[in-house]
Design an enzyme around this catalytic site. Structure first.
Site, mmCIF file in Angstrom:
data_model
loop_
_atom_site.group_PDB
_atom_site.id
_atom_site.type_symbol
_atom_site.label_atom_id
_atom_site.label_comp_id
_atom_site.label_asym_id
_atom_site.label_seq_id
_atom_site.Cartn_x
_atom_site.Cartn_y
_atom_site.Cartn_z
ATOM 1 N N ASP A 30 0.740 -1.093 -0.073
ATOM 2 C CA ASP A 30 -0.016 -0.082 -0.104
ATOM 3 C C ASP A 30 0.979 1.306 -0.133
ATOM 4 O O ASP A 30 0.576 2.294 -0.711
ATOM 5 C CB ASP A 30 -0.853 -0.007 1.227
ATOM 6 C CG ASP A 30 -1.914 -1.011 1.235
ATOM 7 O OD1 ASP A 30 -2.069 -1.631 0.146
ATOM 8 O OD2 ASP A 30 -2.723 -1.131 2.283
ATOM 9 N N LYS A 115 -23.629 -16.642 -13.507
ATOM 10 C CA LYS A 115 -24.335 -15.436 -13.365
ATOM 11 C C LYS A 115 -24.369 -14.674 -12.273
ATOM 12 O O LYS A 115 -24.954 -14.841 -11.080
ATOM 13 C CB LYS A 115 -25.879 -15.904 -13.442
ATOM 14 C CG LYS A 115 -27.035 -14.946 -13.990
ATOM 15 C CD LYS A 115 -28.127 -15.347 -14.291
ATOM 16 C CE LYS A 115 -29.091 -14.382 -14.783
ATOM 17 N NZ LYS A 115 -29.184 -13.257 -14.000
ATOM 18 N N ARG A 136 -28.491 -0.617 -18.109
ATOM 19 C CA ARG A 136 -28.933 -1.332 -19.171
ATOM 20 C C ARG A 136 -30.261 -0.538 -19.728
ATOM 21 O O ARG A 136 -30.460 -0.496 -20.903
ATOM 22 C CB ARG A 136 -29.493 -2.650 -18.744
ATOM 23 C CG ARG A 136 -30.181 -3.278 -19.477
ATOM 24 C CD ARG A 136 -30.343 -4.830 -19.107
ATOM 25 N NE ARG A 136 -31.092 -5.694 -20.426
ATOM 26 C CZ ARG A 136 -32.184 -5.784 -20.502
ATOM 27 N NH1 ARG A 136 -33.093 -4.778 -19.913
ATOM 28 N NH2 ARG A 136 -32.761 -6.287 -21.391
ATOM 29 N N GLU A 173 -21.103 -7.181 -15.415
ATOM 30 C CA GLU A 173 -22.255 -6.813 -14.411
ATOM 31 C C GLU A 173 -21.352 -6.040 -13.063
ATOM 32 O O GLU A 173 -20.427 -6.612 -12.902
ATOM 33 C CB GLU A 173 -22.555 -8.301 -14.054
ATOM 34 C CG GLU A 173 -23.706 -8.425 -13.142
ATOM 35 C CD GLU A 173 -24.923 -8.230 -13.992
ATOM 36 O OE1 GLU A 173 -24.792 -8.143 -15.197
ATOM 37 O OE2 GLU A 173 -26.076 -8.437 -13.316
HETATM 38 S S1 IVH Z 1 -24.762 -12.935 -20.804
HETATM 39 C C1 IVH Z 1 -27.875 -11.428 -24.225
HETATM 40 N N1 IVH Z 1 -23.332 -13.567 -18.876
HETATM 41 O O1 IVH Z 1 -27.929 -11.543 -16.691
HETATM 42 C C2 IVH Z 1 -27.553 -11.024 -22.875
HETATM 43 N N2 IVH Z 1 -25.355 -12.208 -18.456
HETATM 44 O O2 IVH Z 1 -30.808 -12.563 -17.130
HETATM 45 C C3 IVH Z 1 -26.225 -11.797 -22.637
HETATM 46 N N3 IVH Z 1 -25.834 -11.665 -16.361
HETATM 47 O O3 IVH Z 1 -29.027 -8.891 -18.790
HETATM 48 C C4 IVH Z 1 -25.964 -11.673 -21.244
HETATM 49 N N4 IVH Z 1 -24.118 -12.803 -15.362
HETATM 50 O O4 IVH Z 1 -27.093 -8.511 -16.555
HETATM 51 C C5 IVH Z 1 -24.436 -12.925 -19.385
HETATM 52 N N5 IVH Z 1 -22.132 -14.346 -17.165
HETATM 53 C C6 IVH Z 1 -23.192 -13.736 -17.571
HETATM 54 C C7 IVH Z 1 -23.921 -12.650 -16.744
HETATM 55 C C8 IVH Z 1 -25.066 -12.286 -17.322
HETATM 56 C C9 IVH Z 1 -25.027 -12.156 -14.989
HETATM 57 C C10 IVH Z 1 -26.919 -10.822 -16.522
HETATM 58 C C11 IVH Z 1 -27.001 -9.860 -17.270
HETATM 59 C C12 IVH Z 1 -28.091 -9.925 -18.240
HETATM 60 C C13 IVH Z 1 -28.966 -10.695 -17.153
HETATM 61 C C14 IVH Z 1 -29.801 -11.735 -17.985
#
Ligand code: IVH
Length: 673
Positions: A30, A115, A136, A173
């Site tokens: 740090d 996710k 979004r 995210e």
């Molecule tokens: S791919 C077509 N990958 O989940 C959208 N989404 O329920 C492609 N999310 O709007 C998204 N982790 O905000 C993707 N590893 C991941 C994700 C992810 C979280 C969220 C994202 C999306 C929502 C859909």
């Protein structure tokens, strides 16, 4: 001269930010980091025109806004369809086969990852420099939160490497780690500010601050996983970097300096996807951030395109969600339950709701202080949640939904079951029934005594305990072992067979281990793990009952709170007699530490300790692990099975996260046994 040094410092600090916030692997102390940072600040102040557009000193900049501007995404931000079961996943896979026109038995290649449970963000880089960031919104138009996103240290202000495209949108995210969410809520509470229901809401609230200097105090992070608009891409990328799959694309994201989930896998066919889901579900609770499922995407970009889109979701991608742990419902009533130690617990009767796969009708409100703090009223719309296996609790009231007819609730000052006085001792939050012969307390004590981890009396469920107490067959714990066939057969609903089954189960439980009895007594603060330690140390119940505070504290795992609770319990004549009577009807087996499978529970497992644990000292934790067959190592490697982390855990924790090693806390460690 200054110009060269400014360039050098900018790159160096960016490198250190990347090591610390993206790779979880700091390279500078740090102090060293601060020195570099201050040097850059001083040089920039002296020559402001030499400051680079991606200067790390400018992460927090700009004035508070009066509102966010709208921002149109160059490529819409789509959403994902959800599946909730293996069957639905198979249906998804069958659909994809149809759209790609592939034989049903071909195992398609899916890229699987976590996710992340946060809020999605679209980052725009022009010639490698971050120029804007937008939420979004409705998928077409979001809000411009660039000032705030710049404060997130895991967001590169400039793409690393030399292959930055002219223009690219990166999707990811924004999350707030669970530990930071809890800290934030504690601070909010102290300041009498809004309490966030979950890390996602806290992340959203933090990102939507009009004043970026507030966002900068919230340790937000970002995981990236996707691409929006890209100029001359994918042709360009395909030519220079040869990206044909999502797996390769995420590797490229890592090279550009983004934080990407470490848990990712290319699965061939549904079975491998399911194996990944199972794997992630198991480690879910050890992750420092919330996830709400896994995402499954056709790995080959060309196949994603070929499968096409339906109602704003790609057909070749799907989210396999975990059953939710948090839901909204309404409080229909509040009742009072009396626990085995006499605690009066307010319990909300809620409109039935599916939480984590089970229908929930009740949620605990803990005590009056919690009701007051959260201002919970009958009729309120609330968030309820289940953390791990514990009883659901009411997290937060949705005050916006109040209509005015909601009623406040105050716990009574008498026990609703026996009518005795209920008292609140010293600084305790709990109100307790002080009645000697409270039937509710007896029932709760029995329920605890017969449960699996205590005496384990199979088939003696809640209803039977109620019946036995209500019919006067049991007045004290030991009476369980004095039940006769004749008396049980007189009870409503009992036939020869069910009566024999119950009595057999009771006989089986008569021969038991000492720790089961200690745990079964239901002494406050004495859980199963502590009971095991006490059984090991004292060897017999009379020894434990006689032990003074000093003797108890000599068990290094026992702190003052547990010691005084044990003393208080055995000093009470009624409890003392209860324990003695119970002992008289039981046969105590010699302690067996080895697990049923043979060998000790931690055999072959390697542990690393880091930080200060809440109750165990370093040597206590070491002994606990070693006594159970585990090995202690001083450094984290891929071979480490568990990192046990406490307060102020340091670089070992970072390394564990980087290597994907399971991180557990003290409670989880004790629970492993
Ligand atoms: S791919 C077509 N990958 O989940 C959208 N989404 O329920 C492609 N999310 O709007 C998204 N982790 O905000 C993707 N590893 C991941 C994700 C992810 C979280 C969220 C994202 C999306 C929502 C859909």
């Amino acid at each position: 001269m200054s110009s060269a040094r400014i360039k050098e410092l900018t790159a160096l600090i960016q490198h250190h930010d990347h090591c610390y916030y993206v790779l979880d692997n700091p390279e500078a102390s740090d102090a060293e980091y601060d020195r570099l940072f201050r040097e850059l600040q001083a040089l920039e102040e002296a020559c402001p025109n030499l400051r680079l557009p991606d200067s790390p000193t400018q992460r927090v900049s700009g004035r508070p806004l009066s509102d966010f501007e709208k921002a149109r995404h160059r490529v819409p931000m789509l959403s994902l369809a959800n599946v909730f079961s293996a069957k639905e996943l198979e249906e998804f896979d069958a659909r994809v086969h149809r759209f790609l026109d592939r034989p049903a038995d071909e195992r398609l290649e899916y890229f699987c990852e976590l996710k992340f449970d946060g809020l999605s963000i679209n980052l725009t880089y022009e010639n490698g420099i971050l120029v804007s960031a937008a939420t979004r919104g409705d998928g077409e138009i979001g809000e411009n939160v660039t000032q705030n996103v710049r404060t997130i240290k895991a967001v590169p202000l400039r793409l690393l490497g030399k292959n930055a495209p002219a223009l690219i949108e990166i999707r990811g995210e924004v999350i707030l780690p669970i530990g930071d969410f809890e800290k934030l809520n504690q601070e909010q509470e102290k300041k009498e500010l809004k309490i966030f229901a979950n890390p996602r809401n806290a992340a959203a609230g933090s990102l939507r601050q009009l004043d970026p200097s507030i966002t900068a105090t919230r340790p937000l992070s970002l995981f990236c996983y996707g691409i929006g608009f890209a100029e001359n891409i994918p042709e360009n990328i395909a030519k220079n970097i040869k990206i044909k799959t999502l797996a390769e694309f995420e590797n490229q994201l890592e090279h550009w300096g983004f934080r990407v989930g470490k848990w990712r896998k290319v699965a061939h066919g549904v079975q491998e996807v399911l194996a990944f889901y199972d794997e992630i579900e198991k480690i879910r609770d050890t992750l420092p951030f919330e996830i709400d499922g896994i995402v499954i995407k056709l790995n080959r970009l060309a196949e994603v395109d070929q499968a096409g889109y339906v109602s704003r979701s790609p057909r070749g991608m799907v989210a396999f969600k975990f059953p939710p742990r948090q839901e909204t419902t309404t409080i229909e009533d509040i009742i009072v339950q009396v626990g085995r130690t006499g605690t009066l617990t307010p319990v909300a009767i809620v409109s039935p709701v599916n939480l984590g796969g089970a229908i929930v009708r009740r949620a605990t409100l803990h005590n009056q202080d919690e009701i007051d703090r959260k201002d919970i009223r009958i009729g309120d719309h609330v968030f309820i949640q289940r953390a791990g296996d514990v009883i659901p609790e009411v997290v937060k009231v949705i005050t916006e939904k109040r209509k005015g007819h909601e009623r406040k609730f105050v716990l009574p000052d008498t026990c609703p079951v026996c009518g005795s006085k209920a008292e609140r001792k010293g600084g305790e939050a709990a109100l307790r029934c002080i009645g000697r012969n409270c039937v509710a307390k007896l029932k709760e004590r029995l329920r605890h005594l017969v449960m699996k981890d205590a005496l384990n009396i199979d088939g003696m469920g809640e209803k039977i305990v109620e019946q036995l107490v209500d019919e006067g067959l049991i007045k004290h714990s030991a009476d369980i072992f004095k039940l006769t066939r004749e008396r049980v057969l007189e009870l409503e609903g009992f036939k020869e067979k069910s009566c024999d089954n119950l009595l057999e189960a009771i006989e089986k439980a008569r021969k038991t281990e000492l720790y089961r009895v200690i745990f079964g007594l239901g002494i406050r603060h004495v859980g199963e793990a502590t009971a095991k330690l006490l059984a090991n140390h004292f060897g017999s119940l009379p020894h434990l009952m006689k032990a003074g505070t000093e003797d108890l504290l000599a068990v290094s795992e026992v702190g003052p709170e547990v010691a005084s609770s044990l003393r208080e319990f055995f000093e009470d004549a009624q409890h003392h007699k209860e324990a003695e009577d119970l002992l008289a009807v039981l046969t105590i087996k010699a302690p067996a530490r080895a697990s049923k499978e043979g060998g000790l529970k931690f055999s072959g497992k390697t542990f690393v300790l880091t930080g200060t644990l809440p109750t165990l000292s370093r040597s206590d934790a070491t002994r606990f692990i070693e006594e159970n067959g585990g090995k202690i190592s001083s450094s984290v490697s891929k071979k480490t099975d568990y990192v046990v982390a406490g307060e102020e855990a340091g670089s070992k924790l970072d390394k564990a996260n980087a290597l994907g090693v399971a991180v557990i806390d003290e409670a989880q460690l004790l629970r492993l046994i």
